[in-house]
Write a protein that holds these residues in place. Structure first.
Motif, mmCIF file in Angstrom:
data_model
loop_
_atom_site.group_PDB
_atom_site.id
_atom_site.type_symbol
_atom_site.label_atom_id
_atom_site.label_comp_id
_atom_site.label_asym_id
_atom_site.label_seq_id
_atom_site.Cartn_x
_atom_site.Cartn_y
_atom_site.Cartn_z
ATOM 1 N N GLU A 17 -24.778 12.911 26.529
ATOM 2 C CA GLU A 17 -25.768 13.617 27.363
ATOM 3 C C GLU A 17 -27.057 14.096 26.448
ATOM 4 O O GLU A 17 -28.200 14.044 26.835
ATOM 5 C CB GLU A 17 -25.166 14.929 27.812
ATOM 6 N N VAL A 28 -30.488 14.679 33.650
ATOM 7 C CA VAL A 28 -29.390 14.702 34.219
ATOM 8 C C VAL A 28 -29.444 14.928 35.839
ATOM 9 O O VAL A 28 -30.193 15.722 36.144
ATOM 10 C CB VAL A 28 -28.435 16.144 33.712
ATOM 11 N N ASP A 31 -23.921 16.694 37.091
ATOM 12 C CA ASP A 31 -22.780 17.091 36.177
ATOM 13 C C ASP A 31 -21.791 17.871 36.871
ATOM 14 O O ASP A 31 -21.882 19.057 36.903
ATOM 15 C CB ASP A 31 -23.553 17.938 35.010
ATOM 16 N N LEU A 40 -20.906 12.874 34.953
ATOM 17 C CA LEU A 40 -22.008 12.983 34.453
ATOM 18 C C LEU A 40 -23.148 11.911 34.541
ATOM 19 O O LEU A 40 -22.960 10.834 34.048
ATOM 20 C CB LEU A 40 -21.845 13.396 32.818
#
Length: 131
Positions: A17, A28, A31, A40
C-alpha cells in the motif's frame, strides 16, 4: 464487458500500500479487513472509477514459485501506461525505485521495468500518440 479488477501478489499488504500510493501515486479505492488480510485495491487518480488493482496477499502455496519464476525470467506481473517513460523513470528513480530494464524503444512503444519491492516486476509503457 470490461475489465473491473486485476491483481498483483504482494508479500506484505501494508508495504505494498505504501509503495503503490506514496511512490507510484495510486489511490486506495477499497480497504476492507478480511481476517488476517485485506481486500485492498488501488486506482489511478486519473481514473478513480476505472480498473482496480488488487494488492493480493501471496499466501497461497502456488504463488511463491510462480512469482519467483516470473522475476527470474524478467517477466512483469503488470503493465501500466504512462505519458513519458523516460520522465517517469526519472521521477521514480528519484524516489529510490530500482529499474531492471531502462527505457527501451520497442518498435513504436517505449517500455521500462522496475522492481515494486513487493515481489514483482512492473512494466511501464509509453504508447504511440493517439493510441
Amino acid at each position: 464487458m470490461r475489465i473491473y479488477l486485476t491483481q498483483v501478489f504482494v508479500e506484505d499488504q501494508a508495504a505494498a500500500e505504501k509503495f503503490y500510493t506514496e511512490v507510484l501515486g495510486f489511490r486506495v479505492k477499497h480497504d476492507i479487513p478480511l481476517g488476517d488480510a485485506r481486500w485492498l485495491t488501488v486506482v489511478s487518480p486519473d481514473a478513480p472509477d476505472g480498473t482496480e488493482l488488487l494488492l493480493e496477499p501471496n499466501g497461497h502455496p502456488a504463488v511463491g514459485p510462480y512469482t519467483r519464476a516470473l522475476v527470474a525470467d524478467g517477466i512483469p506481473a503488470a503493465s501500466f501506461a504512462v505519458d513519458d517513460v523516460r520522465a517517469e523513470c526519472d521521477r521514480l528513480q528519484d524516489k529510490g525505485v530500482r529499474f531492471t530494464q531502462p527505457p527501451t524503444d520497442m518498435g513504436g512503444v517505449t517500455i521500462a521495468v522496475f522492481d515494486d519491492t513487493c515481489g514483482n516486476l512492473i512494466q511501464i509503457v509509453q504508447l504511440p500518440a493517439g493510441s
